[in-house]
Write a protein that holds these residues in place. Structure first.
Motif, mmCIF file in Angstrom:
data_model
loop_
_atom_site.group_PDB
_atom_site.id
_atom_site.type_symbol
_atom_site.label_atom_id
_atom_site.label_comp_id
_atom_site.label_asym_id
_atom_site.label_seq_id
_atom_site.Cartn_x
_atom_site.Cartn_y
_atom_site.Cartn_z
ATOM 1 N N LEU A 280 1.482 6.643 -7.127
ATOM 2 C CA LEU A 280 0.467 7.617 -7.537
ATOM 3 C C LEU A 280 0.979 9.045 -7.375
ATOM 4 O O LEU A 280 0.682 9.922 -8.199
ATOM 5 C CB LEU A 280 -0.815 7.409 -6.729
ATOM 6 N N VAL A 281 1.758 9.287 -6.329
ATOM 7 C CA VAL A 281 2.379 10.607 -6.157
ATOM 8 C C VAL A 281 3.318 10.897 -7.320
ATOM 9 O O VAL A 281 3.345 12.014 -7.858
ATOM 10 C CB VAL A 281 3.131 10.679 -4.813
ATOM 11 N N SER B 55 -9.054 6.229 -6.120
ATOM 12 C CA SER B 55 -8.575 7.064 -5.021
ATOM 13 C C SER B 55 -8.972 8.527 -5.156
ATOM 14 O O SER B 55 -9.104 9.236 -4.154
ATOM 15 C CB SER B 55 -7.040 6.970 -4.909
ATOM 16 N N ARG C 287 0.843 4.193 -3.002
ATOM 17 C CA ARG C 287 0.661 5.641 -2.771
ATOM 18 C C ARG C 287 1.824 6.429 -3.373
ATOM 19 O O ARG C 287 1.620 7.468 -4.012
ATOM 20 C CB ARG C 287 0.547 5.927 -1.269
ATOM 21 N N ASN C 288 3.043 5.950 -3.163
ATOM 22 C CA ASN C 288 4.210 6.647 -3.718
ATOM 23 C C ASN C 288 4.177 6.666 -5.244
ATOM 24 O O ASN C 288 4.570 7.648 -5.878
ATOM 25 C CB ASN C 288 5.498 5.981 -3.234
ATOM 26 N N PRO D 156 0.796 -1.233 0.000
ATOM 27 C CA PRO D 156 0.000 0.000 0.000
ATOM 28 C C PRO D 156 0.829 1.284 0.000
ATOM 29 O O PRO D 156 0.495 2.243 -0.701
ATOM 30 C CB PRO D 156 -0.837 -0.136 1.276
ATOM 31 N N ALA D 157 1.909 1.309 0.775
ATOM 32 C CA ALA D 157 2.738 2.530 0.827
ATOM 33 C C ALA D 157 3.368 2.822 -0.524
ATOM 34 O O ALA D 157 3.465 3.988 -0.935
ATOM 35 C CB ALA D 157 3.816 2.380 1.896
#
Length: 490
Positions: free
Chosen positions: A112-113, A188, A109-110, A105-106
């Motif tokens: 997508l950033v 998201s 997120r990275n 998950p982390a």
């Protein structure tokens, strides 16, 4: 420690080619995504992890009264070339679309950033109807300097294409990037996803209405060539953009476009390449999903071309012709070889998934190739890049104990502004470029151009073809690594 194990370790130290095949794919994935933070242009956020980087390019766009801050420097210089940046964005998004569920998950997120850092910028470049900003920074003056992006004082020329002048390649790739990213953000951030998709449709209309290569425009040609000229034609980007709009929307008008324009735009040319300039192999794999999983047989020619490409990688196939180095790395002439290894590995894994979900194989004449065989070829490339090669070297910076120390990258090779607050002028950086010392700043996760046809690699920052990292080498590798994080033994 048992004696036989000590002997085994000693053998490994003497013969690095026979390195342990186990790799920490999760660590490599994390680093591969972190690399993009080292390539950022604009105002850096408070959670910037590569802390040796600082703000840069804060005046980008002022000469044309536009905010063009943000985006990525594509390689080791300080220019924002939108053609490869848009391709990088498409591949990062495709990595999330296909393999996001494999990412911790982390790291999702990275990832997508990292995508959003690019798409926020790309949205700015197409904010005006029938106009696209295709590049920021004069590459001639930039390449005559060796200076940190935080110090750059070279011309931040903005290169623009206005209708009816053509920019089908850059606009088509930008449409693909925004459409693919809209899928990545759909769960998201649905509002942002809708903005991306809506903009993608408009940009594609511009690309298709005014057909031609952006580098054929005389007012920008000297700035974009020979660096990121369109060498292979703009037609593939039109099909590529349409295929991503179809994937993002399931709109039949884009299906019709792929059916009706495939022949005239060269889809049947069966070109076995995939990279920032040539989308054919990737296009065929992407469209094949419709054939394999939705029985859309009107697109069968794309699937046939995808099969043909896969067969070129299979030694048992009569159409096998892709070259490999003695150590097993996919090789194509021209330098920066790992861009081929990462993009082809990505396509192998994506196609294997499409085949497996539809219970099909690749027919290579008398040989039938299973999805697992395609994955094995991809994993061999990944393991080679991470250190399972004749030199025993990881070609990802910061991964393992042996990796390139003198990469061709301005920010990495010069002292950071934290350690050296004074400006380092255009020619003052030459001292650092010519030094044999390791780079003071580690560009974690960067994948260099890599070895040549003989598996040889000299750790020399002057050899930019082998030692320069690029975003479009890393982007597909994010997806590849994500797959092997979840499936280390496919």
């Amino acid at each position: 420690m048992k004696p036989y194990y000590i002997l085994f370790l000693l053998l490994l130290s003497q013969f690095p080619f026979f390195a342990v095949s186990y790799h920490d794919y999760a660590d490599a994935l994390s680093k591969s995504i972190m690399f993009f933070e080292g390539q950022r242009s604009g105002y850096l956020p408070a959670d910037q992890r590569l802390a040796w980087r600082g703000n840069s390019g804060l005046g980008d766009g002022w000469m044309v009264s536009q905010d063009l801050t943000g985006g990525y420097y594509d390689a080791g210089d300080n220019v924002k070339f939108n053609f490869p940046m848009a391709f990088t964005t498409t591949m990062l998004a495709w990595s999330v679309v296909e393999f996001g569920e494999c990412m911790p998950p982390a790291e999702l997120r990275n990832a997508l950033v990292a995508i959003r850092w690019a798409t926020d910028y790309l949205l700015k470049t197409v904010s005006q109807p029938n106009r696209i900003f295709v590049q920021v920074g004069d590459p001639i003056s930039d390449h005559n300097c060796w200076e940190r992006p935080e110090d750059m004082d070279t011309a931040r020329t903005v290169y623009t294409v206005d209708a009816p002048n053509p920019a089908s390649d850059v606009a088509g790739e930008t449409a693909a990037a925004l459409a693919a990213s809209s899928i990545a953000f759909r769960s998201s951030d649905p509002g942002y996803a809708e903005t991306l998709f809506r903009t993608a449709t408009r940009v594609f209309e511009f690309a298709d209405s005014y057909r031609g290569a952006y580098s054929d425009n005389s007012n920008i040609r000297d700035g974009v060539c020979p660096f990121y000229c369109d060498f292979d034609g703009y037609q593939d980007e039109l099909l590529w953009g349409a295929s991503w709009l179809r994937r993002a929307s399931q709109d039949n008008s884009y299906l019709d476009y792929l059916q009706n324009n495939g022949k005239t735009l060269g889809a049947d040319d069966n070109i076995n390449e995939f990279g920032w300039d040539n989308k054919h192999a990737g296009l065929n794999v992407l469209v094949s999903k419709e054939v394999l999983e939705s029985s859309m047989y009107s697109l069968q020619s794309y699937r046939a071309s995808a099969d043909s490409f896969m067969c070129t990688l299979i030694p048992e196939s009569s159409s096998y012709h892709i070259e490999f180095t003695p150590g097993g790395l996919i090789y194509r002439p021209g330098g920066s070889n790992l861009q081929h290894a990462t993009t082809i590995s990505f396509l192998l894994l994506v196609y294997a998934n499409y085949l497996e979900r539809s219970s099909q194989t690749v027919n290579c004449g008398e040989v039938s190739i299973s999805p697992s065989k395609l994955r094995q070829i991809a994993q061999r490339q990944v393991n080679y890049i991470l250190g399972e090669n004749p030199k025993g070297m990881s070609y990802m910076v910061g991964y393992s104990n042996l990796y390139p120390q003198r990469i061709h990258h301005r920010g990495s090779s010069l002292p950071s502004t934290k350690d050296h607050p004074q400006v380092i002028g255009c020619k003052e950086g030459s001292t650092y470029f010519n030094s044999s010392d390791p780079n003071p700043n580690i560009l974690v996760g960067a994948i260099v151009g890599g070895p040549g046809e003989d598996d040889d690699y000299e750790d020399d920052r002057a050899d930019f073809r082998k030692s320069e990292p690029t975003t479009y080498i890393n982007a597909p590798f994010v997806g590849v690594l994500a797959y092997f994080v979840a499936n280390p033994n496919p």
